[in-house]
Design an enzyme around this catalytic site. Structure first.
Site, PDB file in Angstrom:
ATOM      1  N   CYS A  19       0.820  -1.204   0.000  1.00  0.00           N
ATOM      2  CA  CYS A  19       0.000   0.000   0.000  1.00  0.00           C
ATOM      3  C   CYS A  19       0.853   1.252   0.000  1.00  0.00           C
ATOM      4  O   CYS A  19       2.069   1.208   0.051  1.00  0.00           O
ATOM      5  CB  CYS A  19      -0.951   0.006   1.197  1.00  0.00           C
ATOM      6  SG  CYS A  19      -0.117  -0.247   2.757  1.00  0.00           S
ATOM      7  N   GLY A  45      -1.243   0.420  -4.631  1.00  0.00           N
ATOM      8  CA  GLY A  45      -2.389  -0.360  -4.173  1.00  0.00           C
ATOM      9  C   GLY A  45      -3.635   0.027  -4.936  1.00  0.00           C
ATOM     10  O   GLY A  45      -3.915   1.212  -5.073  1.00  0.00           O
ATOM     11  N   ASN A  65       1.700   1.014   5.943  1.00  0.00           N
ATOM     12  CA  ASN A  65       2.321   0.348   4.804  1.00  0.00           C
ATOM     13  C   ASN A  65       3.358  -0.621   5.339  1.00  0.00           C
ATOM     14  O   ASN A  65       4.266  -0.210   6.064  1.00  0.00           O
ATOM     15  CB  ASN A  65       2.985   1.373   3.874  1.00  0.00           C
ATOM     16  CG  ASN A  65       3.770   0.707   2.753  1.00  0.00           C
ATOM     17  OD1 ASN A  65       3.475  -0.400   2.346  1.00  0.00           O
ATOM     18  ND2 ASN A  65       4.784   1.393   2.253  1.00  0.00           N
ATOM     19  N   GLY A  66       3.226  -1.893   5.012  1.00  0.00           N
ATOM     20  CA  GLY A  66       4.196  -2.880   5.466  1.00  0.00           C
ATOM     21  C   GLY A  66       3.524  -4.124   5.976  1.00  0.00           C
ATOM     22  O   GLY A  66       2.343  -4.368   5.733  1.00  0.00           O
ATOM     23  N   TYR A 101      11.357  -2.193  -8.808  1.00  0.00           N
ATOM     24  CA  TYR A 101      10.028  -2.293  -9.418  1.00  0.00           C
ATOM     25  C   TYR A 101       8.949  -1.425  -8.781  1.00  0.00           C
ATOM     26  O   TYR A 101       8.168  -0.803  -9.481  1.00  0.00           O
ATOM     27  CB  TYR A 101       9.579  -3.764  -9.388  1.00  0.00           C
ATOM     28  CG  TYR A 101       8.186  -4.000  -9.908  1.00  0.00           C
ATOM     29  CD1 TYR A 101       7.863  -3.781 -11.250  1.00  0.00           C
ATOM     30  CD2 TYR A 101       7.167  -4.438  -9.057  1.00  0.00           C
ATOM     31  CE1 TYR A 101       6.574  -3.997 -11.734  1.00  0.00           C
ATOM     32  CE2 TYR A 101       5.874  -4.665  -9.534  1.00  0.00           C
ATOM     33  CZ  TYR A 101       5.587  -4.440 -10.866  1.00  0.00           C
ATOM     34  OH  TYR A 101       4.331  -4.646 -11.341  1.00  0.00           O
TER      35      TYR A 101
END
Length: 463
Positions: free
Chosen positions: A19, A46, A120-121, A260
């Site tokens: 996310c 996301g 996030n994570g 990426y």
């Protein structure tokens, strides 16, 4: 090594990030509108759900839904979300199912007032923390590890919130970048290793937090700096202050952000992502020279590296595959035939450029191999004489447990088969991966500051 090349088990053609998070402290600013634009810039991180929480100073209002940012928020929604502080979130689930209850931000009423959290994570001690908190009376409404963070913060309600955050960090194991808000304050938090990214910026008198600097650029905000590993940023009427929480012996920033995940126009750890990817292509050219006529990228993930390879090899770079940018994100691929059709809907070769040519095709990574197999088949059908697949990163041999959507060795083709067997499966004449040494050399003196567990199996946070 079980299974045959035609029977790769389920998984993803690419890794998917979990996310993106965004936060703004902006008295007098249209914080909901700015959060909307910030989330739009982070949409690549996301696509399953989007949400924001806005405080007017006395209460926090939250709005979220399943879908893309533009699908979840309509102009009339944004007009009703008035306030001075806001946080936002775009989600791709790695922990917890895809459902509205798991969409973020998560909001709760605590002894310190209302709290909203966007994460996030991925935590690696989720199960033990959930059992512990449940035994102490916590009630969970979602299946995400992010709710554990909210419950831990509520548990330390007798401490001032910055100290409660620091106490909470001591119990969390894994990767997390957080934006947290109360009715009147905004906080940014990064895990002790700095695995997931978070940056700090300024827009006039407003202060902004975001997963990537591209979200600041969209707003016209100035990038101040990255949030340091283990740092707690506090933003309120007194300005910006900082509190140092737990910090690891060395950083372990996710190297796949550069390979990426991140947008190429973002700046991470002081480096432009596009420039790093182009350098990876040059390193690839130095390691692997192939007698060929053309270099083409897999759009869009291989574009920068292909440019670097063409520059380093002296071969012409052509756009041999055209991407259809209007294919829906939810294209369902239940059968082999429909999966192949899905690739053809997204990518189409320019036959007149490729017919009779020896082609080098560049991609950033090779995870599952199915998409590469379909692309190479298309190139051969278009008349390519030879197809050489070069990958601008090492083979992915180990799962990631820190917020990337792979948690099983069976999803990783390089973990199951040796290079020659993978080459036969994808159908190329040459398959070459950039070496780990070549990858790290692109980062110069910062080469030891990155998590390379997906290549090496050396995890910075014990599982």
């Amino acid at each position: 090594m079980a299974g045959e090349p035609g029977h790769i088990s389920g998984g993803l053609a690419k890794f998917r990030e979990e996310c993106g998070v965004f936060g703004i402290y902006g008295p007098g600013a249209e914080v909901a509108q700015l959060t909307y634009y910030g989330l739009f810039a982070l949409q690549h991180r996301g696509q399953e759900s989007a949400g924001m929480a806005v405080s007017c100073g006395s209460e926090i209002e939250v709005y979220k839904g399943l879908g893309l940012v533009a699908e979840v928020f309509r102009p009339d929604h944004l007009q009703t979300l008035k306030g001075e502080v806001a946080i936002g979130h775009v989600r791709y689930s790695t922990t917890g199912s895809t459902s509205l209850v798991n969409a973020q931000p998560l909001v709760a009423s605590t002894g310190q007032g209302m709290l909203a959290v966007a994460h996030n994570g991925n935590l690696v001690n989720t199960s033990s923390l959930r059992r512990k908190l449940s035994a102490e009376g916590s009630v969970f409404q979602t299946t995400t590890d992010s709710e554990i963070i909210l419950n831990l913060l509520a548990r330390y309600r007798h401490h001032p919130l910055p100290e409660a955050i620091r106490q909470c960090m001591a119990e969390l194991k894994g990767a997390y970048s957080l934006v947290i808000m109360t009715e009147k304050r905004l906080f940014g938090v990064r895990d002790p290793h700095g695995i997931r990214p978070l940056c700090l910026g300024r827009l006039g008198t407003s202060v902004v937090l975001a997963s990537e600097s591209c979200a600041l650029d969209v707003l016209g905000a100035e990038l101040i700096r990255e949030v340091e590993p283990g740092e707690i940023i506090i933003i309120d009427e007194h300005g910006i202050s900082s509190l140092q929480g737990p910090r690891a012996d060395r950083p372990a920033h996710c190297i796949f952000e550069f390979i990426y995940f991140a947008r190429p126009d973002s700046t991470l750890e002081g480096m432009n992502v596009y420039a790093v990817r182009r350098e990876l292509g040059r390193r690839l050219a130095a390691e692997c020279r192939v007698d060929a006529d053309l270099v083409i990228p897999v759009p869009d993930s291989g574009v920068a590296a292909a440019g670097g390879y063409a520059e380093g090899s002296g071969l012409p770079l052509v756009e041999g595959l055209i991407k259809n940018r209007y294919v829906g994100r939810t294209f369902i691929q239940p059968t082999q035939e429909s999966r192949e059709l899905g690739v053809r809907l997204k990518l189409n070769p320019i036959r007149s450029l490729l017919r009779g040519k020896r082609i080098i095709i560049i991609d950033d990574s090779l995870v599952r191999g199915t998409t590469s197999r379909h692309i190479i088949q298309m190139l051969r059908e278009a008349g390519a004489k030879e197809v050489h697949l070069l990958i601008a990163s090492p083979p992915v041999l180990h799962p990631c447990y820190y917020g990337i959507d792979t948690s099983a060795y069976g999803e990783l083709i390089a973990a199951r088969w040796p290079v020659e067997r993978v080459r036969r499966y994808v159908g190329c004449d040459t398959l070459y991966y950039l070496s780990l040494e070549g990858l790290l050399s692109a980062f110069g003196p910062q080469r030891d500051d990155y998590c390379t567990a997906c290549f090496t199996g050396c995890y910075p946070v014990p599982l």
